[in-house]
Design an enzyme around this catalytic site. Structure first.
Site, PDB file in Angstrom:
ATOM      1  N   HIS A 304      44.233  34.017  39.146  1.00 32.44           N
ATOM      2  CA  HIS A 304      42.860  33.500  39.175  1.00 32.44           C
ATOM      3  C   HIS A 304      42.811  32.263  40.065  1.00 32.44           C
ATOM      4  O   HIS A 304      43.764  31.487  40.097  1.00 32.44           O
ATOM      5  CB  HIS A 304      42.396  33.124  37.760  1.00 32.44           C
ATOM      6  CG  HIS A 304      40.912  33.028  37.631  1.00 32.44           C
ATOM      7  ND1 HIS A 304      40.220  31.908  37.986  1.00 32.44           N
ATOM      8  CD2 HIS A 304      39.991  33.927  37.217  1.00 32.44           C
ATOM      9  CE1 HIS A 304      38.923  32.112  37.766  1.00 32.44           C
ATOM     10  NE2 HIS A 304      38.757  33.319  37.322  1.00 32.44           N
ATOM     11  N   ASP A 361      39.731  40.482  33.457  1.00 28.20           N
ATOM     12  CA  ASP A 361      39.651  41.928  33.757  1.00 28.20           C
ATOM     13  C   ASP A 361      40.832  42.722  33.234  1.00 28.20           C
ATOM     14  O   ASP A 361      40.801  43.958  33.261  1.00 28.20           O
ATOM     15  CB  ASP A 361      39.534  42.111  35.279  1.00 28.20           C
ATOM     16  CG  ASP A 361      38.209  41.554  35.793  1.00 28.20           C
ATOM     17  OD1 ASP A 361      38.220  40.729  36.724  1.00 28.20           O
ATOM     18  OD2 ASP A 361      37.168  41.909  35.214  1.00 28.20           O
TER      19      ASP A 361
HETATM   20  C1  SDX Z   1      37.351  37.615  38.548  1.00 33.30           C
HETATM   21  O1  SDX Z   1      36.323  33.129  40.348  1.00 33.30           O
HETATM   22  C2  SDX Z   1      36.046  33.583  39.165  1.00 33.30           C
HETATM   23  O2  SDX Z   1      35.696  32.846  38.252  1.00 33.30           O
HETATM   24  C3  SDX Z   1      36.151  35.095  39.022  1.00 33.30           C
HETATM   25  C4  SDX Z   1      36.004  35.682  37.630  1.00 33.30           C
HETATM   26  C5  SDX Z   1      34.591  35.477  37.073  1.00 33.30           C
HETATM   27  O3  SDX Z   1      34.435  35.488  35.840  1.00 33.30           O
HETATM   28  O4  SDX Z   1      33.628  35.415  37.915  1.00 33.30           O
HETATM   29  O5  SDX Z   1      36.941  35.087  36.754  1.00 33.30           O
HETATM   30  C6  SDX Z   1      36.238  37.199  37.650  1.00 33.30           C
HETATM   31  O6  SDX Z   1      37.115  37.898  39.687  1.00 33.30           O
HETATM   32  C7  SDX Z   1      38.765  37.541  38.040  1.00 33.30           C
HETATM   33  C8  SDX Z   1      39.816  37.923  39.124  1.00 33.30           C
HETATM   34  C9  SDX Z   1      39.874  39.461  39.205  1.00 33.30           C
HETATM   35  N1  SDX Z   1      40.765  39.856  40.349  1.00 33.30           N
HETATM   36  C10 SDX Z   1      41.968  40.398  40.153  1.00 33.30           C
HETATM   37  O7  SDX Z   1      42.495  40.531  39.051  1.00 33.30           O
HETATM   38  C11 SDX Z   1      42.657  40.851  41.447  1.00 33.30           C
HETATM   39  C12 SDX Z   1      44.137  40.439  41.416  1.00 33.30           C
HETATM   40  N2  SDX Z   1      44.219  38.961  41.557  1.00 33.30           N
HETATM   41  C13 SDX Z   1      44.495  38.434  42.882  1.00 33.30           C
HETATM   42  O8  SDX Z   1      44.017  39.185  43.955  1.00 33.30           O
HETATM   43  C14 SDX Z   1      44.245  36.921  42.951  1.00 33.30           C
HETATM   44  O9  SDX Z   1      44.884  36.370  41.873  1.00 33.30           O
HETATM   45  C15 SDX Z   1      42.813  36.391  43.027  1.00 33.30           C
HETATM   46  C16 SDX Z   1      42.053  37.001  44.150  1.00 33.30           C
HETATM   47  C17 SDX Z   1      42.099  36.609  41.731  1.00 33.30           C
HETATM   48  C18 SDX Z   1      42.900  34.887  43.265  1.00 33.30           C
HETATM   49  O10 SDX Z   1      43.633  34.721  44.392  1.00 33.30           O
HETATM   50  P1  SDX Z   1      43.665  33.337  45.225  1.00 33.30           P
HETATM   51  O11 SDX Z   1      43.218  32.219  44.382  1.00 33.30           O
HETATM   52  O12 SDX Z   1      42.973  33.552  46.531  1.00 33.30           O
HETATM   53  O13 SDX Z   1      45.179  33.113  45.448  1.00 33.30           O
HETATM   54  P2  SDX Z   1      46.041  33.839  46.537  1.00 33.30           P
HETATM   55  O14 SDX Z   1      45.589  35.260  46.728  1.00 33.30           O
HETATM   56  O15 SDX Z   1      46.102  32.942  47.729  1.00 33.30           O
HETATM   57  O16 SDX Z   1      47.441  33.885  45.791  1.00 33.30           O
HETATM   58  C19 SDX Z   1      48.215  32.695  45.655  1.00 33.30           C
HETATM   59  C20 SDX Z   1      49.629  33.225  45.479  1.00 33.30           C
HETATM   60  C21 SDX Z   1      50.034  34.186  46.610  1.00 33.30           C
HETATM   61  O17 SDX Z   1      51.431  34.121  46.732  1.00 33.30           O
HETATM   62  P3  SDX Z   1      52.058  33.205  47.961  1.00 33.30           P
HETATM   63  O18 SDX Z   1      51.577  33.867  49.247  1.00 33.30           O
HETATM   64  O19 SDX Z   1      51.492  31.805  47.771  1.00 33.30           O
HETATM   65  O20 SDX Z   1      53.519  33.294  47.757  1.00 33.30           O
HETATM   66  O21 SDX Z   1      49.700  33.992  44.271  1.00 33.30           O
HETATM   67  C22 SDX Z   1      50.013  35.345  44.598  1.00 33.30           C
HETATM   68  C23 SDX Z   1      49.681  35.531  46.054  1.00 33.30           C
HETATM   69  O22 SDX Z   1      50.474  36.570  46.623  1.00 33.30           O
HETATM   70  N3  SDX Z   1      49.168  36.193  43.739  1.00 33.30           N
HETATM   71  C24 SDX Z   1      49.557  37.356  43.241  1.00 33.30           C
HETATM   72  C25 SDX Z   1      48.471  37.804  42.459  1.00 33.30           C
HETATM   73  N4  SDX Z   1      47.483  36.915  42.521  1.00 33.30           N
HETATM   74  C26 SDX Z   1      47.921  35.915  43.328  1.00 33.30           C
HETATM   75  N5  SDX Z   1      50.690  38.057  43.362  1.00 33.30           N
HETATM   76  C27 SDX Z   1      50.736  39.240  42.697  1.00 33.30           C
HETATM   77  N6  SDX Z   1      49.744  39.755  41.936  1.00 33.30           N
HETATM   78  C28 SDX Z   1      48.602  39.055  41.788  1.00 33.30           C
HETATM   79  N7  SDX Z   1      47.632  39.546  41.037  1.00 33.30           N
END
Ligand code: SDX
Length: 427
Positions: A304, A361
């Site tokens: 998140h 989710d």
């Molecule tokens: C919702 O914003 C809100 O409030 C949203 C929400 C709401 O109520 O409105 O809470 C609802 O959208 C919840 C999120 C649902 N999405 C998912 O579950 C999709 C999977 N999650 C990821 O795609 C990710 O965690 C995000 C998109 C939710 C957040 O990503 P960020 O903040 O942009 O962080 P990032 O993608 O830059 O990741 C930071 C690091 C990375 O690693 P490094 O490159 O720094 O080594 O964390 C890793 C990412 O690779 N990472 C993950 C991961 N999420 C982040 N690695 C593996 N699996 C994951 N799910």
């Protein structure tokens, strides 16, 4: 003089005001940055940028805190109803009995949709995604209800109309997608029970609303009702800032929520769990894939932008899964899979180091499956829950005298000035 941050640039020092919120959050106010220094800031994805001040929802990502108008979401999930929480978000305080009764009557009176809307539905291809249909249909509402939103009571009417009709439209699109008879809302049923009845009642098999499911839906929608400046809420505020009508702004929010990185994740989580189950590979294989930066696979429902602790909503929904399935005397293999996957991931150093926990989710699909909601409607369920939050945020921005057209700047990195080349002279 309130506290300031000093910026030294090109031999000059600038004092930028620090503003502090009611929960101690602090920001550098850069409203005059470009005028005073010629500089803009660059913050891809707005991870460090506040777009507004707001009195609606407070989140603390490090401690996993979520409050609507100051009330912890745990208390609302335990004691409130979705209709009462919607009122709280939109009007800023809990309603008294008279206000709640009037709100409920308005919702009931506005629950039917114009019969001509059915023509729209019948022209969507059979396999259209319900989120695409919902976004289009909400935008179409403006054509059916064109009154200007100038007076407070008209906005109240528009708001309750939207809250009530979106639920009816979602159920209608489900019924029509299956070629079934549309079920109309009933005045004797609560908001949540009415939705379940419109989804599952049929002339040949009358549906008995299960109180356990109606209560679970109530909590599900309360937990989804608002979440400060997330992607879809920011879309609603951004589109609304052009002073377009509320329906168009909400339609933009629905489109933004659809994405699998945002609200679409609840559908992707179930599809991921089903793939993992069908693959016969162990969880560690998928956890390892999620860690591999060369592999686009992500653990859906994990991570998140704000929460660096367990999403408080996920905690409640996870507990609700056990309770609801036990009460219904059903078991869902995907729940066991989800719990096992969570256990493996939360022990993995990568997930621990990256503060990756289940978000709202991760478990919500289990509850929706128990209700009989089809997977492709999971994000529609999220949208119905988030609607009061979108409306409250839109209303707050419209009432804010300082709110203005949202128009971010950029840093241009394209070609310097060049000339047009006639086609015959091109290589
Ligand atoms: C919702 O914003 C809100 O409030 C949203 C929400 C709401 O109520 O409105 O809470 C609802 O959208 C919840 C999120 C649902 N999405 C998912 O579950 C999709 C999977 N999650 C990821 O795609 C990710 O965690 C995000 C998109 C939710 C957040 O990503 P960020 O903040 O942009 O962080 P990032 O993608 O830059 O990741 C930071 C690091 C990375 O690693 P490094 O490159 O720094 O080594 O964390 C890793 C990412 O690779 N990472 C993950 C991961 N999420 C982040 N690695 C593996 N699996 C994951 N799910």
């Amino acid at each position: 003089m309130s506290e300031t941050a000093k910026l030294t640039y090109a031999g000059q020092t600038y004092e930028l005001p620090i503003i502090e919120g009611s929960e101690g959050e602090r920001a550098v106010d850069i409203s005059r940055l470009r005028a005073d220094t010629g500089l803009i800031t660059l913050d891809i994805g707005y991870g460090n940028t506040g777009s507004c001040t707001s009195t609606i929802t407070f989140m603390n990502g490090e401690e996993g805190i979520l409050r609507y108008r100051g009330i912890p979401v745990e208390q609302l999930a335990e004691h409130s109803s979705f209709v009462e929480t919607a009122y709280l978000l939109i009007h800023g305080e809990l309603p008294n009995q008279k206000e709640l009764n009037r709100f409920s009557i308005l919702l009931n009176d506005a629950s039917l949709v114009h019969e001509d809307l059915k023509i729209f539905y019948s022209n969507f291809p059979r396999l259209s995604h319900p989120m695409g249909i919902l976004s289009s249909m909400v935008n179409a509402l403006r054509s059916f209800y064109p009154e200007l939103q100038t007076l407070e009571e008209e906005i109240d009417m528009t708001v309750t109309r939207l809250l009530s009709k979106v639920r009816t439209m979602a159920a209608m699109s489900y019924k029509m997608s299956r070629g079934h008879t549309v079920v109309y809302p009933r005045p004797d049923l609560s908001y949540c029970a009415n939705f379940l009845n419109m989804m599952f009642d049929s002339p040949v098999r009358p549906y008995e609303v299960d109180d356990v499911l109606a209560e679970a839906l109530n909590i599900f929608w309360i937990l989804h009702a608002d979440h400060e400046q997330n992607c879809s809420t920011s879309a609603v505020r951004m589109v609304g800032s052009g002073r377009v009508n509320l329906y168009a702004a909400i339609s933009a929010g629905i489109a933004a929520l659809w994405g699998p990185l945002h609200g679409g994740a609840n559908q992707s989580v179930v599809e991921m769990l089903q793939d993992i189950d069908a693959s016969g590979r162990g969880f560690q294989h998928y956890v390892d894939r999620a860690k591999d930066r060369n592999d686009p696979f992500r653990l859906m429902g994990f991570g998140h932008r704000v929460y660096k602790a367990y999403d408080p909503r996920a905690k409640i929904i996870k507990a609700m899964c056990d309770r609801v399935l036990a009460k219904l005397k059903i078991s869902d293999p995907l729940l066991d899979l989800a719990k096992e996957l969570e256990a493996v991931a939360l022990k993995d150093a990568y997930f621990i180091d990256h503060n990756l926990y289940p978000n709202v989710d991760f478990y919500s699909g289990i509850i929706l499956r128990a209700m009989g909601i089809p997977t492709n409607m999971f994000t529609v369920m999220f949208a119905i829950g988030r609607l009061p939050g979108w409306i409250a945020q839109w209303k707050e921005s419209m009432d804010d005298p300082n709110w203005r057209l949202c128009r971010p700047r950029q840093i241009y990195t394209g070609p310097r000035e060049t000339n047009y080349v006639p086609i015959e002279e091109r290589p």
